[in-house]
Write a protein that holds these residues in place. Structure first.
Motif, PDB file in Angstrom:
ATOM      1  N   GLU A  49      30.978  51.989  61.290  1.00  0.00           N
ATOM      2  CA  GLU A  49      32.428  52.125  61.267  1.00  0.00           C
ATOM      3  C   GLU A  49      32.932  52.407  59.849  1.00  0.00           C
ATOM      4  OE1 GLU A  49      36.256  49.364  62.240  1.00  0.00           O
ATOM      5  OE2 GLU A  49      34.496  49.154  63.519  1.00  0.00           O
ATOM      6  N   ARG A  50      33.932  53.252  59.762  1.00  0.00           N
ATOM      7  CA  ARG A  50      34.496  53.629  58.472  1.00  0.00           C
ATOM      8  C   ARG A  50      35.138  52.430  57.786  1.00  0.00           C
ATOM      9  NH1 ARG A  50      38.776  58.449  57.239  1.00  0.00           N
ATOM     10  NH2 ARG A  50      39.136  57.889  55.084  1.00  0.00           N
ATOM     11  N   GLU A  51      34.880  52.292  56.491  1.00  0.00           N
ATOM     12  CA  GLU A  51      35.505  51.234  55.687  1.00  0.00           C
ATOM     13  C   GLU A  51      36.788  51.774  55.077  1.00  0.00           C
ATOM     14  OE1 GLU A  51      32.795  48.429  53.301  1.00  0.00           O
ATOM     15  OE2 GLU A  51      31.709  50.341  53.356  1.00  0.00           O
ATOM     16  N   TRP A  52      37.863  51.013  55.212  1.00  0.00           N
ATOM     17  CA  TRP A  52      39.156  51.413  54.666  1.00  0.00           C
ATOM     18  C   TRP A  52      39.493  50.624  53.406  1.00  0.00           C
ATOM     19  CZ3 TRP A  52      41.521  55.604  56.634  1.00  0.00           C
ATOM     20  CH2 TRP A  52      41.104  56.034  57.892  1.00  0.00           C
ATOM     21  N   VAL A  53      38.797  49.516  53.195  1.00  0.00           N
ATOM     22  CA  VAL A  53      39.025  48.657  52.025  1.00  0.00           C
ATOM     23  C   VAL A  53      37.667  48.254  51.468  1.00  0.00           C
ATOM     24  CG1 VAL A  53      40.012  46.485  51.198  1.00  0.00           C
ATOM     25  CG2 VAL A  53      41.171  47.754  53.013  1.00  0.00           C
ATOM     26  N   VAL A  54      37.531  48.354  50.150  1.00  0.00           N
ATOM     27  CA  VAL A  54      36.289  47.975  49.479  1.00  0.00           C
ATOM     28  C   VAL A  54      36.658  47.106  48.284  1.00  0.00           C
ATOM     29  CG1 VAL A  54      34.309  48.847  48.166  1.00  0.00           C
ATOM     30  CG2 VAL A  54      35.108  50.098  50.167  1.00  0.00           C
ATOM     31  N   GLU A  55      35.850  46.086  48.033  1.00  0.00           N
ATOM     32  CA  GLU A  55      36.072  45.231  46.862  1.00  0.00           C
ATOM     33  C   GLU A  55      34.730  44.812  46.280  1.00  0.00           C
ATOM     34  OE1 GLU A  55      37.876  40.856  45.913  1.00  0.00           O
ATOM     35  OE2 GLU A  55      39.178  42.249  46.998  1.00  0.00           O
ATOM     36  N   GLU A  56      34.654  44.816  44.967  1.00  0.00           N
ATOM     37  CA  GLU A  56      33.497  44.324  44.227  1.00  0.00           C
ATOM     38  C   GLU A  56      34.014  43.411  43.130  1.00  0.00           C
ATOM     39  OE1 GLU A  56      30.143  44.892  44.635  1.00  0.00           O
ATOM     40  OE2 GLU A  56      30.568  46.065  46.431  1.00  0.00           O
ATOM     41  N   SER A  57      33.187  42.482  42.681  1.00  0.00           N
ATOM     42  CA  SER A  57      33.621  41.601  41.597  1.00  0.00           C
ATOM     43  C   SER A  57      32.454  41.242  40.702  1.00  0.00           C
ATOM     44  CB  SER A  57      34.281  40.339  42.149  1.00  0.00           C
ATOM     45  OG  SER A  57      33.350  39.550  42.849  1.00  0.00           O
ATOM     46  N   VAL A  58      32.809  40.734  39.508  1.00  0.00           N
ATOM     47  CA  VAL A  58      31.817  40.368  38.521  1.00  0.00           C
ATOM     48  C   VAL A  58      32.358  39.216  37.672  1.00  0.00           C
ATOM     49  CG1 VAL A  58      32.628  42.029  36.778  1.00  0.00           C
ATOM     50  CG2 VAL A  58      30.238  41.313  36.770  1.00  0.00           C
ATOM     51  N   ALA A  59      31.478  38.354  37.210  1.00  0.00           N
ATOM     52  CA  ALA A  59      31.857  37.305  36.257  1.00  0.00           C
ATOM     53  C   ALA A  59      31.852  37.925  34.862  1.00  0.00           C
ATOM     54  CB  ALA A  59      30.876  36.141  36.329  1.00  0.00           C
ATOM     55  N   VAL A  60      32.907  37.653  34.106  1.00  0.00           N
ATOM     56  CA  VAL A  60      33.038  38.221  32.761  1.00  0.00           C
ATOM     57  C   VAL A  60      33.265  37.093  31.770  1.00  0.00           C
ATOM     58  CG1 VAL A  60      34.371  39.795  31.299  1.00  0.00           C
ATOM     59  CG2 VAL A  60      34.071  40.322  33.724  1.00  0.00           C
ATOM     60  N   GLY A  61      32.561  37.149  30.660  1.00  0.00           N
ATOM     61  CA  GLY A  61      32.714  36.159  29.599  1.00  0.00           C
ATOM     62  C   GLY A  61      33.918  36.463  28.738  1.00  0.00           C
ATOM     63  N   ALA A  62      35.098  36.464  29.343  1.00  0.00           N
ATOM     64  CA  ALA A  62      36.349  36.718  28.626  1.00  0.00           C
ATOM     65  C   ALA A  62      37.483  36.043  29.389  1.00  0.00           C
ATOM     66  CB  ALA A  62      36.615  38.223  28.517  1.00  0.00           C
ATOM     67  N   ALA A  63      38.518  35.677  28.666  1.00  0.00           N
ATOM     68  CA  ALA A  63      39.686  35.041  29.273  1.00  0.00           C
ATOM     69  C   ALA A  63      40.492  36.073  30.066  1.00  0.00           C
ATOM     70  CB  ALA A  63      40.560  34.427  28.188  1.00  0.00           C
ATOM     71  N   PRO A  64      41.231  35.628  31.087  1.00  0.00           N
ATOM     72  CA  PRO A  64      42.030  36.553  31.898  1.00  0.00           C
ATOM     73  C   PRO A  64      42.968  37.436  31.071  1.00  0.00           C
ATOM     74  CG  PRO A  64      41.984  34.406  32.945  1.00  0.00           C
ATOM     75  CD  PRO A  64      41.326  34.250  31.596  1.00  0.00           C
ATOM     76  N   GLU A  65      43.592  36.892  30.064  1.00  0.00           N
ATOM     77  CA  GLU A  65      44.531  37.666  29.242  1.00  0.00           C
ATOM     78  C   GLU A  65      43.813  38.787  28.498  1.00  0.00           C
ATOM     79  OE1 GLU A  65      44.234  34.295  29.201  1.00  0.00           O
ATOM     80  OE2 GLU A  65      46.034  33.885  30.394  1.00  0.00           O
ATOM     81  N   GLU A  66      42.605  38.518  28.026  1.00  0.00           N
ATOM     82  CA  GLU A  66      41.818  39.528  27.317  1.00  0.00           C
ATOM     83  C   GLU A  66      41.415  40.668  28.262  1.00  0.00           C
ATOM     84  OE1 GLU A  66      37.748  39.842  24.621  1.00  0.00           O
ATOM     85  OE2 GLU A  66      38.340  37.902  25.437  1.00  0.00           O
ATOM     86  N   ILE A  67      41.022  40.310  29.462  1.00  0.00           N
ATOM     87  CA  ILE A  67      40.651  41.323  30.458  1.00  0.00           C
ATOM     88  C   ILE A  67      41.876  42.177  30.804  1.00  0.00           C
ATOM     89  CG2 ILE A  67      39.868  41.703  32.832  1.00  0.00           C
ATOM     90  CD1 ILE A  67      38.196  39.104  32.499  1.00  0.00           C
ATOM     91  N   TYR A  68      43.004  41.522  31.017  1.00  0.00           N
ATOM     92  CA  TYR A  68      44.222  42.263  31.356  1.00  0.00           C
ATOM     93  C   TYR A  68      44.599  43.236  30.239  1.00  0.00           C
ATOM     94  CZ  TYR A  68      48.952  43.512  32.495  1.00  0.00           C
ATOM     95  OH  TYR A  68      50.082  44.244  32.750  1.00  0.00           O
ATOM     96  N   ARG A  69      44.512  42.807  28.988  1.00  0.00           N
ATOM     97  CA  ARG A  69      44.850  43.698  27.870  1.00  0.00           C
ATOM     98  C   ARG A  69      44.001  44.966  27.904  1.00  0.00           C
ATOM     99  NH1 ARG A  69      45.343  38.900  25.034  1.00  0.00           N
ATOM    100  NH2 ARG A  69      43.274  39.093  24.123  1.00  0.00           N
ATOM    101  N   ALA A  70      42.742  44.843  28.302  1.00  0.00           N
ATOM    102  CA  ALA A  70      41.868  46.018  28.392  1.00  0.00           C
ATOM    103  C   ALA A  70      42.258  46.910  29.572  1.00  0.00           C
ATOM    104  CB  ALA A  70      40.414  45.580  28.525  1.00  0.00           C
ATOM    105  N   LEU A  71      42.600  46.307  30.692  1.00  0.00           N
ATOM    106  CA  LEU A  71      42.878  47.068  31.918  1.00  0.00           C
ATOM    107  C   LEU A  71      44.269  47.677  31.972  1.00  0.00           C
ATOM    108  CD1 LEU A  71      41.362  44.679  34.596  1.00  0.00           C
ATOM    109  CD2 LEU A  71      40.363  46.798  33.718  1.00  0.00           C
ATOM    110  N   ARG A  72      45.215  47.121  31.254  1.00  0.00           N
ATOM    111  CA  ARG A  72      46.621  47.547  31.409  1.00  0.00           C
ATOM    112  C   ARG A  72      46.893  48.964  30.913  1.00  0.00           C
ATOM    113  NH1 ARG A  72      49.236  43.930  26.638  1.00  0.00           N
ATOM    114  NH2 ARG A  72      48.395  45.174  24.936  1.00  0.00           N
ATOM    115  N   ASP A  73      45.967  49.546  30.173  1.00  0.00           N
ATOM    116  CA  ASP A  73      46.149  50.913  29.703  1.00  0.00           C
ATOM    117  C   ASP A  73      45.171  51.821  30.434  1.00  0.00           C
ATOM    118  OD1 ASP A  73      46.474  53.314  28.444  1.00  0.00           O
ATOM    119  OD2 ASP A  73      46.213  52.527  26.417  1.00  0.00           O
ATOM    120  N   PRO A  74      45.657  52.616  31.393  1.00  0.00           N
ATOM    121  CA  PRO A  74      44.756  53.474  32.177  1.00  0.00           C
ATOM    122  C   PRO A  74      43.915  54.427  31.324  1.00  0.00           C
ATOM    123  CG  PRO A  74      46.964  53.489  33.116  1.00  0.00           C
ATOM    124  CD  PRO A  74      47.047  52.753  31.808  1.00  0.00           C
ATOM    125  N   ARG A  75      44.372  54.731  30.102  1.00  0.00           N
ATOM    126  CA  ARG A  75      43.594  55.630  29.240  1.00  0.00           C
ATOM    127  C   ARG A  75      42.229  55.049  28.884  1.00  0.00           C
ATOM    128  NH1 ARG A  75      49.274  56.663  26.790  1.00  0.00           N
ATOM    129  NH2 ARG A  75      49.154  54.401  26.740  1.00  0.00           N
TER     130      ARG A  75
END
Length: 167
Positions: free
Chosen positions: A2-28
């Motif tokens: 059956e076709r998948e309409w939603v996919v999710e993957e995850s990983v543990a990262v040795g960084a605080a949530p705010e640090e991760i967000y700062r990296a992700l918030r700029d699509p460039r």
């Protein structure tokens, strides 16, 4: 299968949530990590909810672009954007960040195929296959592999020191 309409993957990262967000918030920055995206043009300087950008993608010899709009920009928690092509919705991409304690976090990347819920969905699926070479029924599999690569690269980028600073 059956076709998948939603996919999710995850990983543990040795960084605080705010640090991760700062990296992700700029699509460039995504071009550093994504196996498909090679360039981004963002309207404006600050990326907030409602910011629009264009993503330029490549898979093999095929090249295409997508129009995107940021739908969630919550510091330390979430970043997401809606993708459209030819004015029709294609997908929702996003990241959820959850602190797990002592400077570590769980980073999840998700994708939802929006081509099933609107008029013209068949046309968008056909155009997707023409431009990317990936049939709509295979897009989830391709995206899952891309997410794993992207998350591994984000993790490596945030966990390795660079000139005395991380990220």
């Amino acid at each position: 299968m059956e076709r998948e309409w939603v996919v999710e993957e995850s990983v543990a990262v040795g960084a605080a949530p705010e640090e991760i967000y700062r990296a992700l918030r700029d699509p460039r920055r995504m071009r550093q990590w994504s196996p498909e995206l090679f360039a981004v043009w963002v309207r404006g300087r600050e990326v907030v909810e409602g910011t629009r950008f264009v993503g330029f993608n490549r898979l093999g010899w095929r090249v295409w672009f997508t129009n995107c709009e940021v739908t969630a920009a919550v510091p330390g928690q979430a970043f997401a954007f809606r993708v459209s092509s030819f004015g029709m919705p294609v997908a929702l991409w996003g990241y959820r960040i959850e602190g797990t304690g002592e400077g570590t976090s769980r980073l999840a990347e998700y994708w939802e195929d929006l081509r099933r819920d609107h008029r013209g969905a068949g046309l968008v699926s056909l155009l997707g296959k023409v431009f990317t070479g990936v049939p709509a029924a295979e897009r989830a599999r391709v995206n899952r592999a891309g997410m794993r690569a992207t998350l591994a690269r984000i993790k490596a980028s945030l966990e390795s020191p660079r000139d005395g600073t991380r990220g």
